[in-house]
Design a protein around this motif. Sequence first.
Motif, PDB file in Angstrom:
ATOM      1  N   VAL A  89       0.808  -1.399  -0.301  1.00  2.15           N
ATOM      2  CA  VAL A  89       0.056  -0.283   0.858  1.00  2.15           C
ATOM      3  C   VAL A  89       0.806   1.330   0.065  1.00  2.15           C
ATOM      4  O   VAL A  89       2.001   0.714   0.789  1.00  2.15           O
ATOM      5  N   SER A  90       0.973   1.786  -1.222  1.00  2.00           N
ATOM      6  CA  SER A  90       1.196   3.364  -0.934  1.00  2.00           C
ATOM      7  C   SER A  90       0.447   4.514  -1.655  1.00  2.00           C
ATOM      8  O   SER A  90      -0.749   4.081  -2.244  1.00  2.00           O
ATOM      9  N   GLY A  91       0.956   5.608  -0.689  1.00  2.00           N
ATOM     10  CA  GLY A  91       0.055   6.640  -1.182  1.00  2.00           C
ATOM     11  C   GLY A  91       0.814   7.514  -0.480  1.00  2.00           C
ATOM     12  O   GLY A  91       1.618   8.340   0.288  1.00  2.00           O
ATOM     13  N   ASP A  92       0.043   9.027  -1.199  1.00  2.51           N
ATOM     14  CA  ASP A  92       1.220  10.381  -0.676  1.00  2.51           C
ATOM     15  C   ASP A  92      -0.182  11.764  -0.126  1.00  2.51           C
ATOM     16  O   ASP A  92      -1.356  11.155  -0.775  1.00  2.51           O
ATOM     17  N   ILE A 128       2.264  20.909   3.736  1.00  4.95           N
ATOM     18  CA  ILE A 128       2.988  18.660   4.592  1.00  4.95           C
ATOM     19  C   ILE A 128       2.489  18.598   3.702  1.00  4.95           C
ATOM     20  O   ILE A 128       1.681  18.064   2.890  1.00  4.95           O
ATOM     21  N   ARG A 129       3.760  17.073   3.678  1.00  2.00           N
ATOM     22  CA  ARG A 129       3.334  16.697   2.732  1.00  2.00           C
ATOM     23  C   ARG A 129       3.772  15.255   3.437  1.00  2.00           C
ATOM     24  O   ARG A 129       4.683  14.206   4.009  1.00  2.00           O
ATOM     25  N   LEU A 130       2.606  14.151   3.601  1.00  2.00           N
ATOM     26  CA  LEU A 130       2.909  12.586   4.404  1.00  2.00           C
ATOM     27  C   LEU A 130       3.181  11.391   3.284  1.00  2.00           C
ATOM     28  O   LEU A 130       1.987  11.692   2.200  1.00  2.00           O
ATOM     29  N   SER A 131       3.368  10.777   3.568  1.00  2.00           N
ATOM     30  CA  SER A 131       4.250   9.621   2.409  1.00  2.00           C
ATOM     31  C   SER A 131       3.569   8.046   2.791  1.00  2.00           C
ATOM     32  O   SER A 131       4.120   7.987   4.221  1.00  2.00           O
ATOM     33  N   LEU A 144       4.036  -2.833   3.885  1.00  2.00           N
ATOM     34  CA  LEU A 144       3.522  -4.081   3.338  1.00  2.00           C
ATOM     35  C   LEU A 144       2.851  -4.998   3.648  1.00  2.00           C
ATOM     36  O   LEU A 144       3.210  -5.066   5.320  1.00  2.00           O
ATOM     37  N   LEU A 145       1.627  -5.419   4.158  1.00  2.72           N
ATOM     38  CA  LEU A 145       1.253  -6.357   5.010  1.00  2.72           C
ATOM     39  C   LEU A 145       1.006  -7.850   4.141  1.00  2.72           C
ATOM     40  O   LEU A 145       0.861  -7.763   2.694  1.00  2.72           O
ATOM     41  N   SER A 146       1.517  -8.667   4.619  1.00  7.38           N
ATOM     42  CA  SER A 146       1.801 -10.263   4.423  1.00  7.38           C
ATOM     43  C   SER A 146       1.730 -11.070   5.652  1.00  7.38           C
ATOM     44  O   SER A 146       1.033 -10.199   7.028  1.00  7.38           O
ATOM     45  N   SER A 147       1.787 -12.180   4.915  1.00  5.74           N
ATOM     46  CA  SER A 147       1.587 -13.164   6.784  1.00  5.74           C
ATOM     47  C   SER A 147       2.980 -13.691   7.384  1.00  5.74           C
ATOM     48  O   SER A 147       3.661 -12.745   6.853  1.00  5.74           O
TER      49      SER A 147
END
Length: 74
Positions: A35-38, A49-52, A56-59
């Motif tokens: 998951v990636s976003g700005d 303001i910049r938030l990034s 990584l979601l995994s078992s």
Amino acid sequence: MTTAGWGSVPAEAHGPVGVPLVDLLDRVLATGVVVSGDLVIAIAEVPLIRLSLHALLSSVNERVPAPWTDGGPL
């Protein structure tokens, strides 16, 4: 041959659509997902303001060794 008019719903739209949530969650945890976003907060087109976000979601599986050599943070 007849065609569907405006506002009509195709017959295949009345049945179940997609994948059940349990199957989707199982597939995501088995393979992992990134998951990636700005988010940029700006006033008068001046970015303040910049938030990034990068996640990584995994078992976790004890049969798969950790990628680090020291045993990890725990």
